[in-house]
Scaffold this motif. Structure first.
Motif, PDB file in Angstrom:
ATOM      1  N   HIS A  74     -33.094  30.448  35.928  1.00 59.05           N
ATOM      2  CA  HIS A  74     -32.711  29.287  35.109  1.00 59.05           C
ATOM      3  C   HIS A  74     -32.585  28.011  35.929  1.00 59.05           C
ATOM      4  O   HIS A  74     -32.635  26.899  35.383  1.00 59.05           O
ATOM      5  CB  HIS A  74     -31.400  29.577  34.376  1.00 59.05           C
ATOM      6  N   LYS A  75     -32.429  28.136  37.246  1.00 55.63           N
ATOM      7  CA  LYS A  75     -32.290  26.964  38.103  1.00 55.63           C
ATOM      8  C   LYS A  75     -33.629  26.288  38.375  1.00 55.63           C
ATOM      9  O   LYS A  75     -33.665  25.191  38.937  1.00 55.63           O
ATOM     10  CB  LYS A  75     -31.654  27.365  39.440  1.00 55.63           C
ATOM     11  N   TYR A  76     -34.715  26.946  38.008  1.00 58.31           N
ATOM     12  CA  TYR A  76     -36.053  26.443  38.353  1.00 58.31           C
ATOM     13  C   TYR A  76     -36.712  25.654  37.227  1.00 58.31           C
ATOM     14  O   TYR A  76     -37.872  25.251  37.352  1.00 58.31           O
ATOM     15  CB  TYR A  76     -36.939  27.612  38.791  1.00 58.31           C
ATOM     16  N   TYR A  77     -35.999  25.424  36.144  1.00 58.21           N
ATOM     17  CA  TYR A  77     -36.528  24.571  35.071  1.00 58.21           C
ATOM     18  C   TYR A  77     -35.357  23.919  34.340  1.00 58.21           C
ATOM     19  O   TYR A  77     -34.293  24.509  34.206  1.00 58.21           O
ATOM     20  CB  TYR A  77     -37.401  25.370  34.091  1.00 58.21           C
ATOM     21  N   SER A  78     -35.579  22.690  33.903  1.00 55.87           N
ATOM     22  CA  SER A  78     -34.526  21.977  33.169  1.00 55.87           C
ATOM     23  C   SER A  78     -35.033  21.429  31.837  1.00 55.87           C
ATOM     24  O   SER A  78     -34.253  20.873  31.067  1.00 55.87           O
ATOM     25  CB  SER A  78     -33.964  20.828  34.014  1.00 55.87           C
ATOM     26  N   GLU A  79     -36.348  21.585  31.579  1.00 51.94           N
ATOM     27  CA  GLU A  79     -36.924  21.053  30.348  1.00 51.94           C
ATOM     28  C   GLU A  79     -37.739  22.122  29.609  1.00 51.94           C
ATOM     29  O   GLU A  79     -38.366  22.976  30.230  1.00 51.94           O
ATOM     30  CB  GLU A  79     -37.835  19.863  30.650  1.00 51.94           C
ATOM     31  N   ILE A  80     -37.689  22.017  28.294  1.00 53.17           N
ATOM     32  CA  ILE A  80     -38.431  22.913  27.409  1.00 53.17           C
ATOM     33  C   ILE A  80     -39.396  22.062  26.584  1.00 53.17           C
ATOM     34  O   ILE A  80     -39.058  20.956  26.154  1.00 53.17           O
ATOM     35  CB  ILE A  80     -37.466  23.671  26.463  1.00 53.17           C
ATOM     36  N   GLY A  81     -40.585  22.573  26.362  1.00 50.04           N
ATOM     37  CA  GLY A  81     -41.559  21.846  25.570  1.00 50.04           C
ATOM     38  C   GLY A  81     -42.299  22.773  24.623  1.00 50.04           C
ATOM     39  O   GLY A  81     -41.955  23.948  24.457  1.00 50.04           O
ATOM     40  N   LEU A  82     -43.322  22.228  24.001  1.00 43.48           N
ATOM     41  CA  LEU A  82     -44.146  22.981  23.073  1.00 43.48           C
ATOM     42  C   LEU A  82     -45.589  22.539  23.267  1.00 43.48           C
ATOM     43  O   LEU A  82     -45.858  21.373  23.554  1.00 43.48           O
ATOM     44  CB  LEU A  82     -43.706  22.708  21.627  1.00 43.48           C
ATOM     45  N   PRO A 119     -34.549  18.222  27.253  1.00 38.78           N
ATOM     46  CA  PRO A 119     -33.641  18.911  28.178  1.00 38.78           C
ATOM     47  C   PRO A 119     -33.218  20.253  27.584  1.00 38.78           C
ATOM     48  O   PRO A 119     -32.906  20.332  26.390  1.00 38.78           O
ATOM     49  CB  PRO A 119     -32.440  17.965  28.283  1.00 38.78           C
ATOM     50  N   LYS A 120     -33.212  21.273  28.398  1.00 38.76           N
ATOM     51  CA  LYS A 120     -32.840  22.596  27.861  1.00 38.76           C
ATOM     52  C   LYS A 120     -31.383  22.626  27.408  1.00 38.76           C
ATOM     53  O   LYS A 120     -30.996  23.465  26.598  1.00 38.76           O
ATOM     54  CB  LYS A 120     -33.112  23.693  28.884  1.00 38.76           C
ATOM     55  N   THR A 121     -30.608  21.666  27.890  1.00 40.38           N
ATOM     56  CA  THR A 121     -29.198  21.601  27.485  1.00 40.38           C
ATOM     57  C   THR A 121     -29.040  21.225  26.013  1.00 40.38           C
ATOM     58  O   THR A 121     -27.955  21.362  25.446  1.00 40.38           O
ATOM     59  CB  THR A 121     -28.452  20.570  28.345  1.00 40.38           C
TER      60      THR A 121
END
Length: 203
Positions: A74-82, A119-121
């Motif tokens: 989980h530390k290796y990505y901070s953004e989610i896309g499509l 942001p995945k947050t």
């Protein structure tokens, strides 16, 4: 940067294409030339009469990593896309029948749609993320990351055994059922939950 793609990660999609359920993630790559440029239409290539849309949740790598343990993934990505993994299904079938690699059917120019990043947050649970694809305002694909055979952190762990992950690399995490042919003038829109992340036209 590289695009790392996971195939056969949703059971219903495996069934619809009559594939075998894999014991390990199916992995293939797309070059950066596969990325469809922003605000550009997707042009159906002249070598295929059966290009399919495959909507997928994307992950953007934000640090260099190799042999990443799942608990640290989980530390290796901070953004989610499509995005969309466009596939020349007729060409892929020919290549598969001969036991040849898929790249000509999967990695051609413009075959990778990458939408906006979030942001995945913004999400409560990345393992329970609803997403969908509309074609001409009709929902044609609908999925949820809870149905993945391999979840995002497991994918990061697995692919990092084989490829050093670098900043800016993007992982396509697999498509749910509902893939289908696109034709000229189709309009495709992708959503995570109720947020639209891309809109493209087919030419």
């Amino acid at each position: 940067m590289k695009l790392i793609c996971i195939g056969r990660n949703y059971t219903d999609h495996i069934k619809e294409l009559e594939n075998e359920k894999p014991t390990d993630p199916v992995v293939f790559l797309k070059p950066d030339t596969a990325i469809l440029l922003k605000k550009q239409p997707f042009f159906i290539p002249e070598f295929s009469n059966d290009v399919h849309h495959e909507v997928e949740v994307l992950v953007k790598i934000n640090r260099v990593g190799k042999y990443i343990d799942k608990k640290f993934a989980h530390k290796y990505y901070s953004e989610i896309g499509l995005g969309i993994d466009f596939t020349a299904r007729d060409l892929q079938a020919q290549l598969k029948a001969k036991g040849l690699p898929w790249e000509k059917a999967k990695a051609f120019d413009g075959s990778a749609v990458i939408g906006s990043w979030l942001p995945k947050t913004e999400f409560k649970d990345l393992n329970n993320l609803g997403f969908s694809l509309k074609k001409n305002d009709d929902i044609v694909q609908q999925g949820n990351t809870s149905l993945m055979l391999w979840k995002i952190d497991e994918i990061v762990e697995y692919v990092s055994k084989y490829f050093t992950l670098k900043i800016g690399d993007i992982i396509f995490t697999g498509t749910p059922a509902g893939v289908g042919k696109v034709v000229a003038n189709d309009k495709l829109k992708g959503f995570i939950e109720d947020k639209q992340l891309f809109s493209i036209t087919v030419k």
